[in-house]
Structures are given as structure tokens and as C-alpha cells.
Design a protein around this motif. Sequence first.
Motif, short mmCIF file in Angstrom:
data_model
loop_
_atom_site.label_atom_id
_atom_site.label_comp_id
_atom_site.label_asym_id
_atom_site.label_seq_id
_atom_site.Cartn_x
_atom_site.Cartn_y
_atom_site.Cartn_z
N LEU A 163 0.82 -1.21 0.00
CA LEU A 163 0.00 0.00 0.00
C LEU A 163 0.86 1.26 0.00
O LEU A 163 0.41 2.32 -0.44
N ASP A 164 2.11 1.15 0.47
CA ASP A 164 3.01 2.30 0.47
C ASP A 164 3.35 2.76 -0.94
O ASP A 164 3.80 3.89 -1.14
N LYS A 165 3.14 1.88 -1.91
CA LYS A 165 3.43 2.22 -3.30
C LYS A 165 2.32 3.06 -3.93
O LYS A 165 2.49 3.59 -5.03
N LEU A 166 1.17 3.15 -3.25
CA LEU A 166 0.02 3.85 -3.80
C LEU A 166 -0.07 5.27 -3.27
O LEU A 166 0.28 5.53 -2.12
N THR A 167 -0.57 6.16 -4.10
CA THR A 167 -0.86 7.52 -3.65
C THR A 167 -2.17 7.51 -2.85
O THR A 167 -2.95 6.56 -2.96
N PRO A 168 -2.43 8.54 -2.04
CA PRO A 168 -3.71 8.59 -1.33
C PRO A 168 -4.91 8.49 -2.27
O PRO A 168 -5.91 7.85 -1.93
N ARG A 169 -4.82 9.10 -3.43
CA ARG A 169 -5.92 9.02 -4.40
C ARG A 169 -6.10 7.60 -4.90
O ARG A 169 -7.24 7.10 -5.04
N GLN A 170 -5.01 6.89 -5.13
CA GLN A 170 -5.11 5.51 -5.59
C GLN A 170 -5.69 4.60 -4.51
O GLN A 170 -6.46 3.68 -4.81
N VAL A 171 -5.35 4.86 -3.26
CA VAL A 171 -5.94 4.09 -2.17
C VAL A 171 -7.45 4.31 -2.12
O VAL A 171 -8.22 3.37 -1.92
N GLU A 172 -7.88 5.55 -2.34
CA GLU A 172 -9.31 5.85 -2.35
C GLU A 172 -10.01 5.15 -3.51
O GLU A 172 -11.11 4.60 -3.36
N VAL A 173 -9.38 5.14 -4.67
CA VAL A 173 -9.95 4.44 -5.83
C VAL A 173 -10.02 2.94 -5.54
O VAL A 173 -11.04 2.29 -5.83
N THR A 196 -9.33 8.97 -16.23
CA THR A 196 -8.40 9.09 -15.10
C THR A 196 -8.60 7.96 -14.10
O THR A 196 -7.64 7.38 -13.58
N VAL A 197 -9.86 7.64 -13.82
CA VAL A 197 -10.15 6.53 -12.90
C VAL A 197 -9.61 5.22 -13.47
O VAL A 197 -9.01 4.40 -12.75
N GLU A 198 -9.83 4.99 -14.77
CA GLU A 198 -9.32 3.78 -15.41
C GLU A 198 -7.80 3.73 -15.34
O GLU A 198 -7.20 2.66 -15.11
N SER A 199 -7.17 4.89 -15.50
CA SER A 199 -5.71 4.97 -15.41
C SER A 199 -5.24 4.64 -13.99
O SER A 199 -4.27 3.89 -13.80
N HIS A 200 -5.94 5.18 -13.00
CA HIS A 200 -5.61 4.87 -11.60
C HIS A 200 -5.75 3.38 -11.33
O HIS A 200 -4.87 2.77 -10.70
N ARG A 201 -6.83 2.79 -11.79
CA ARG A 201 -7.07 1.37 -11.54
C ARG A 201 -5.96 0.52 -12.17
O ARG A 201 -5.47 -0.43 -11.55
N GLY A 202 -5.57 0.86 -13.39
CA GLY A 202 -4.50 0.13 -14.05
C GLY A 202 -3.18 0.26 -13.30
O GLY A 202 -2.42 -0.72 -13.17
N LYS A 206 -0.89 -2.61 -11.36
CA LYS A 206 0.54 -2.76 -11.67
C LYS A 206 1.38 -2.69 -10.40
O LYS A 206 2.26 -3.54 -10.18
N ARG A 207 1.11 -1.71 -9.54
CA ARG A 207 1.93 -1.52 -8.34
C ARG A 207 1.70 -2.62 -7.30
O ARG A 207 2.61 -2.94 -6.54
N LEU A 208 0.48 -3.17 -7.28
CA LEU A 208 0.20 -4.25 -6.33
C LEU A 208 0.44 -5.63 -6.92
O LEU A 208 0.32 -6.63 -6.21
N ALA A 209 0.76 -5.67 -8.22
CA ALA A 209 0.96 -6.94 -8.92
C ALA A 209 -0.29 -7.82 -8.82
O ALA A 209 -0.21 -9.03 -8.59
N ILE A 210 -1.45 -7.19 -8.97
CA ILE A 210 -2.74 -7.88 -8.98
C ILE A 210 -3.37 -7.62 -10.33
O ILE A 210 -3.41 -6.48 -10.80
#
Length: 230
Positions: A163-173, A196-202, A206-210
Motif C-alpha cells: 500500500l506504500d506504493k500507492l498515492t492517497p488518491r489511488q488508495v481511495e480508488v 483518469t479513474v481507469e488509469s488509476h485502476r490500471g 501494476k503496483r500491487l501486482a494484482i
Amino acid sequence: MGNNLLALHNAIPQPFRAPTNIRVGDASAVQPLSFPVTKPVRVLMLEDSEADAELIRLELLRSGLSAVTERVATEHEFALAIRDFLPDVVLSDHSLGTFDAQSALALLRSLRPTTPLILVTGSVNSDATVACIRAGAEDLITKASLGRLAASITKAVQLRRPLDKLTPRQVEVLRMVAEGHRTREIASRLKLSVKTVESHRGEIMKRLAIHDVVGLVRYAMRVGLVSPAM
């Protein structure tokens, strides 16, 4: 009673062995040996017995886990410590007067939702324990078997490190995706474009390897970002 004990056994993650013991020192933090945690773990103890808290500190020293600890004994102190101490993990006894572990877990979820809570108790009340585990407590350690505590803490902290790899906005998404909100609804609520939401989700995947939404939901539930009841 038998069904409760079976439910408790099934609810708690299987333990794994802690590393070889080391000599107990006289400080509250030591450098780790074989634990993968790379910085001191901030451990908040909700415990009304200073003697029991000291036993926990000594066990963490003995195990070789690098830790900084703080003890609180009331709901007010607990709420302040969540905000000011910013714990990586909470260790809670079952009951402290009118403030029990399940109430502590609910408060923790509202203030710092991804922080794990591990029950560390002298006795196992089956109904209360099962309820707390089902509500999202990470593990159950008895005070007579503290040798498993450091391994349990390490496992819980490592699970949440991505979760440290995510921005606060990405955590909210991530939270909203896990709650079942559609892309357009997330975009509307967060005042973002659908793209933008689709970009965040992608990027989250990637960052969580899920690699799929189901995996994101499972991970978000596992780390407490959303309630298991959802």
C-alpha cells in the motif's frame, strides 16, 4: 461451545515459526535478524497491565524484531495514539472495562483502516473472540504463547507494505472499487474523468501486482480497507 472453537480455529491464519531466539536486552527496540521488516515497527499496545505490556516488549526484544512501542489503557488514549503515534500494528487485550477489543477495532477502522489489530489475551472467550476475528482482527495470540507474536506482527505488516506504493488518491480508488462502485460512479464521486479513474485502476493493479478486479477486492478486504461484511 465446540462450534465456536472450530469457527475460531478456521478464522485465525495458520502460524509460522519465529526466528531463533536472541538474548534479551534492556531497550525497547533492537535491530532485526531474519525478519524482512526494514524499519522499526510502531506497535501500539491497548493494555491495562504494565506488567503484561513489559512481557510483550521483552518478547519482541527476544525475537529480534525491531520495534518501537507505546502503551495506552483507555479509549481516549487509544484514539489519540492512533492519530499521533501512527501505529503499524495494534495489540489489544480482550476487555478493558467498558472498552473491549471489538470496540477498539471499530475505532481503528474509522481512523486508520489498514492498520492490523492482533488480539493478545490471557484467556480466550470463545464468543467474543470469534466475533472479533470475524470483524477483522488479524490474529489471536495468548499471553501464555507469546513466542508467535513477532512472526504474526511481521506477517501483518508485510502484507500491507504494498500500500506504500500507492498515492492517497489511488488508495481511495482501490477502496471504492472494492466496495463495488462502477467506474463512472467513482469518477463522479471523486470529480475525476472516467479515463483518469481507469488509469488509476490500471496503475494500482501494476503496483500491487494484482491482475483483476476480483484480486483487488480480496486484497482490500484482507488489509482492512473495506469490511469483510461488504
